[in-house]
Design a protein around this motif. Structure first.
Motif, PDB file in Angstrom:
ATOM      1  N   THR A 241     -27.958  46.832  15.815  1.00  0.00           N
ATOM      2  CA  THR A 241     -29.199  47.270  15.157  1.00  0.00           C
ATOM      3  C   THR A 241     -29.136  47.226  13.635  1.00  0.00           C
ATOM      4  OG1 THR A 241     -28.555  49.610  15.048  1.00  0.00           O
ATOM      5  CG2 THR A 241     -29.583  48.837  17.102  1.00  0.00           C
ATOM      6  N   GLY A 242     -27.916  47.090  13.089  1.00  0.00           N
ATOM      7  CA  GLY A 242     -27.767  47.148  11.637  1.00  0.00           C
ATOM      8  C   GLY A 242     -27.761  48.557  11.088  1.00  0.00           C
ATOM      9  N   LEU A 243     -27.763  49.555  11.978  1.00  0.00           N
ATOM     10  CA  LEU A 243     -27.789  50.950  11.553  1.00  0.00           C
ATOM     11  C   LEU A 243     -26.381  51.534  11.589  1.00  0.00           C
ATOM     12  CD1 LEU A 243     -30.962  52.135  13.498  1.00  0.00           C
ATOM     13  CD2 LEU A 243     -30.790  51.652  11.045  1.00  0.00           C
ATOM     14  N   ASP A 244     -25.942  52.069  10.456  1.00  0.00           N
ATOM     15  CA  ASP A 244     -24.626  52.687  10.347  1.00  0.00           C
ATOM     16  C   ASP A 244     -24.801  54.186  10.553  1.00  0.00           C
ATOM     17  OD1 ASP A 244     -22.062  53.451   9.816  1.00  0.00           O
ATOM     18  OD2 ASP A 244     -21.974  52.619   7.790  1.00  0.00           O
ATOM     19  N   ILE A 245     -24.568  54.640  11.783  1.00  0.00           N
ATOM     20  CA  ILE A 245     -24.910  56.022  12.119  1.00  0.00           C
ATOM     21  C   ILE A 245     -23.701  56.953  12.200  1.00  0.00           C
ATOM     22  CG2 ILE A 245     -27.081  55.480  13.278  1.00  0.00           C
ATOM     23  CD1 ILE A 245     -23.874  55.965  15.245  1.00  0.00           C
ATOM     24  N   GLY A 246     -22.507  56.430  12.002  1.00  0.00           N
ATOM     25  CA  GLY A 246     -21.292  57.198  12.258  1.00  0.00           C
ATOM     26  C   GLY A 246     -21.176  58.495  11.498  1.00  0.00           C
ATOM     27  N   MET A 247     -21.619  58.504  10.238  1.00  0.00           N
ATOM     28  CA  MET A 247     -21.521  59.708   9.419  1.00  0.00           C
ATOM     29  C   MET A 247     -22.900  60.239   9.027  1.00  0.00           C
ATOM     30  SD  MET A 247     -18.307  60.275   9.327  1.00  0.00           S
ATOM     31  CE  MET A 247     -18.179  61.534   8.044  1.00  0.00           C
ATOM     32  N   ALA A 248     -23.934  59.770   9.692  1.00  0.00           N
ATOM     33  CA  ALA A 248     -25.290  60.238   9.389  1.00  0.00           C
ATOM     34  C   ALA A 248     -25.423  61.708   9.761  1.00  0.00           C
ATOM     35  CB  ALA A 248     -26.317  59.413  10.156  1.00  0.00           C
ATOM     36  N   PRO A 249     -26.059  62.532   8.922  1.00  0.00           N
ATOM     37  CA  PRO A 249     -26.256  63.937   9.276  1.00  0.00           C
ATOM     38  C   PRO A 249     -26.957  64.067  10.616  1.00  0.00           C
ATOM     39  CG  PRO A 249     -26.859  63.568   6.988  1.00  0.00           C
ATOM     40  CD  PRO A 249     -26.627  62.206   7.595  1.00  0.00           C
ATOM     41  N   GLY A 250     -26.369  64.885  11.495  1.00  0.00           N
ATOM     42  CA  GLY A 250     -26.954  65.108  12.806  1.00  0.00           C
ATOM     43  C   GLY A 250     -26.545  64.110  13.863  1.00  0.00           C
ATOM     44  N   SER A 251     -25.819  63.049  13.489  1.00  0.00           N
ATOM     45  CA  SER A 251     -25.451  62.025  14.473  1.00  0.00           C
ATOM     46  C   SER A 251     -24.528  62.560  15.559  1.00  0.00           C
ATOM     47  CB  SER A 251     -24.795  60.829  13.779  1.00  0.00           C
ATOM     48  OG  SER A 251     -23.606  61.226  13.093  1.00  0.00           O
ATOM     49  N   GLY A 252     -23.773  63.612  15.246  1.00  0.00           N
ATOM     50  CA  GLY A 252     -22.874  64.187  16.233  1.00  0.00           C
ATOM     51  C   GLY A 252     -23.491  65.289  17.063  1.00  0.00           C
ATOM     52  N   ALA A 253     -24.777  65.576  16.854  1.00  0.00           N
ATOM     53  CA  ALA A 253     -25.420  66.663  17.588  1.00  0.00           C
ATOM     54  C   ALA A 253     -25.386  66.418  19.081  1.00  0.00           C
ATOM     55  CB  ALA A 253     -26.864  66.812  17.116  1.00  0.00           C
ATOM     56  N   SER A 254     -25.110  67.479  19.830  1.00  0.00           N
ATOM     57  CA  SER A 254     -25.116  67.434  21.296  1.00  0.00           C
ATOM     58  C   SER A 254     -24.247  66.310  21.850  1.00  0.00           C
ATOM     59  CB  SER A 254     -26.551  67.305  21.822  1.00  0.00           C
ATOM     60  OG  SER A 254     -27.242  68.521  21.649  1.00  0.00           O
ATOM     61  N   GLY A 255     -22.985  66.351  21.490  1.00  0.00           N
ATOM     62  CA  GLY A 255     -22.049  65.362  22.024  1.00  0.00           C
ATOM     63  C   GLY A 255     -22.338  63.953  21.566  1.00  0.00           C
ATOM     64  N   GLY A 256     -22.977  63.818  20.389  1.00  0.00           N
ATOM     65  CA  GLY A 256     -23.302  62.502  19.851  1.00  0.00           C
ATOM     66  C   GLY A 256     -24.655  61.983  20.291  1.00  0.00           C
ATOM     67  N   LEU A 257     -25.445  62.823  20.967  1.00  0.00           N
ATOM     68  CA  LEU A 257     -26.782  62.384  21.369  1.00  0.00           C
ATOM     69  C   LEU A 257     -27.594  61.959  20.150  1.00  0.00           C
ATOM     70  CD1 LEU A 257     -28.487  62.438  24.128  1.00  0.00           C
ATOM     71  CD2 LEU A 257     -29.660  64.374  23.069  1.00  0.00           C
ATOM     72  N   GLY A 258     -27.375  62.629  19.025  1.00  0.00           N
ATOM     73  CA  GLY A 258     -28.089  62.262  17.800  1.00  0.00           C
ATOM     74  C   GLY A 258     -27.878  60.813  17.413  1.00  0.00           C
ATOM     75  N   ALA A 259     -26.685  60.284  17.696  1.00  0.00           N
ATOM     76  CA  ALA A 259     -26.395  58.891  17.357  1.00  0.00           C
ATOM     77  C   ALA A 259     -27.293  57.936  18.121  1.00  0.00           C
ATOM     78  CB  ALA A 259     -24.928  58.572  17.646  1.00  0.00           C
ATOM     79  N   ALA A 260     -27.508  58.206  19.410  1.00  0.00           N
ATOM     80  CA  ALA A 260     -28.365  57.343  20.225  1.00  0.00           C
ATOM     81  C   ALA A 260     -29.832  57.511  19.865  1.00  0.00           C
ATOM     82  CB  ALA A 260     -28.154  57.641  21.699  1.00  0.00           C
ATOM     83  N   ILE A 261     -30.238  58.737  19.551  1.00  0.00           N
ATOM     84  CA  ILE A 261     -31.633  58.969  19.148  1.00  0.00           C
ATOM     85  C   ILE A 261     -31.943  58.161  17.898  1.00  0.00           C
ATOM     86  CG2 ILE A 261     -33.254  60.692  18.278  1.00  0.00           C
ATOM     87  CD1 ILE A 261     -31.704  62.747  20.024  1.00  0.00           C
ATOM     88  N   LEU A 262     -31.035  58.227  16.936  1.00  0.00           N
ATOM     89  CA  LEU A 262     -31.246  57.541  15.662  1.00  0.00           C
ATOM     90  C   LEU A 262     -30.999  56.040  15.769  1.00  0.00           C
ATOM     91  CD1 LEU A 262     -31.752  57.896  12.580  1.00  0.00           C
ATOM     92  CD2 LEU A 262     -29.283  58.239  12.326  1.00  0.00           C
TER      93      LEU A 262
END
Length: 391
Positions: A241-262
């Motif tokens: 996707t070109g999205l670097d989400i590894g250190m994005a605020p909230g990306s680790g929320a709920s076991g990393g669910l934030g990463a998939a949402i974003l």
């Protein structure tokens, strides 16, 4: 003398809902101060109770369905629609489909648990015509980075041979390709706003596997497996996707669910109270209170980083209202909370006991602790009055 107490607790995980905790505190305070006016504002942070609280606050509707639970067994879950909205707005709490309370204690292996049911809830909301989805993140029993949710919404996660990966966070260590060609097309026409703990990130020493994996049953070896898997997962999302989400605020929320949402379903992440406080009336109640009692299962050095007692206390401090926090356990770094608006704290436990005993006795323990705290407050008020007269 009129005395108003605002009761604004979080729930106690696997024991008391926020509403039940508020009722327990109320009964204890009234035993100590029978004439007190009690205002109740049970607090939610995106975890358990998020959907029902927002539905109740807006006069919305609740919908029940069976979905895939975190250990792949069917569970009874729910989502809602808010009332009074100009566009159909669904509200979902991920904990209803993948919460820690749905993972039996003898099956708590975050290498295997899945968020697939969360995707099924999203799909059900889309089926009912949702144009906006509020997705609450909290109280999770997973560490799969939201991969299960993504799969339920048509996204395929493949290994080097092009085979679908099994569900669970550990399998993501073998992730080679993410195929988004089958992603549910309706996601493009819906706005997804997720309420997350803004301090949680997917990767690094403060990443979700290292900080929260042990709380969900991970051994030290499993923590390392999950940390590596999340790194592989983040790299694959970046390639796809070109999205670097590894250190994005909230990306680790709920076991990393934030990463998939974003990164995979086009949602946006928000500090959770930015969403919650649009629907709850906490600030109005604070303005009417002489004392605030908040509560949560655990109070420690992590509390200032997005937990309910700290949010309540910070808002109370701006209004000059004192705050007492009650907790099931008092942990390392708890005194840090004094700098964040909590004026006093106490454990509801009065003697050593097993976790099972603490959970079963929580209503009585919390009510008694609230009574004790209120009696201490009245002693202090009486002493202040006497000293004032003497002066």
């Amino acid at each position: 003398m009129s005395f108003t107490v605002l009761v604004a607790p979080s729930g106690f995980k696997e024991s008391l809902s926020a509403d039940q905790a508020a009722d327990c505190i109320e009964s204890g305070v009234l035993r100590a101060i029978p004439g007190a006016t009690i205002l109740k504002a049970p607090m939610v942070d995106g975890g358990e109770g998020f959907t029902k609280a927002l539905v109740k606050a807006t006069g919305g509707t609740l919908h029940h369905l069976t979905v895939t639970g975190p250990v792949n067994d069917p569970v009874e879950a729910h989502f809602g629609f808010l009332g009074g909205c100009s566009e159909p707005t669904a509200v979902i709490e991920m904990a209803a489909a993948a919460g820690l309370s749905l993972v039996p204690r003898d099956r708590r292996n975050p290498c295997l648990t899945t968020s697939y049911g969360v995707g099924e809830l999203v799909r059900a909301a889309l089926d009912q015509g949702a144009r906006r989805i509020l997705l609450g993140c909290g109280d999770s029993g997973i560490n799969d980075g939201g991969a299960g949710m993504a799969e339920a919404l048509g996204i395929r996660l493949l290994d080097e041979e092009g085979d679908l990966l099994p569900r669970g966070g550990a399998a993501l260590a073998r992730l080679a390709t993410i195929d988004i060609s089958g992603r549910d097309s309706r996601l493009a026409g819906v706005r997804i706003d997720a309420a997350v703990n803004w301090h949680n990130v997917l990767l690094g020493e403060r990443g979700v596997a290292r900080i929260f994996g042990p709380q969900k049953g991970a051994t030290p070896a499993q923590v390392e497996v999950l940390a590596t898997a999340m790194e592989t997962y983040a790299a694959a999302i970046l390639r796809t996707t070109g999205l670097d989400i590894g250190m994005a605020p909230g990306s680790g929320a709920s076991g990393g669910l934030g990463a998939a949402i974003l990164g995979l379903i086009g949602g946006r992440l928000h500090p959770r109270y930015d969403i919650v406080m649009q629907y709850l009336e906490l600030d109005r109640f604070i303005a009417e209170a002489d004392l605030i009692i908040t509560a949560e299962g655990s109070l420690d050095g992590q509390t200032p980083f997005g937990k309910v007692p700290a949010e309540v206390a910070q808002r109370a401090k701006r209004a000059g209202v004192p705050v007492i926090a009650l907790a099931g356990t008092i942990g390392k770094g708890v005194r840090l909370n004094f700098a964040h608006g909590i004026d006093a704290f106490a454990s509801i436990l009065t003697r050593p006991c097993s976790l099972e005993d603490a959970i079963s006795s929580a209503p009585k323990l919390l009510s008694r602790a609230a009574e004790d705290a209120a009696r201490m407050v009245m002693v202090g008020m009486s002493l202040r009055h006497r000293l004032g007269d003497a002066a």
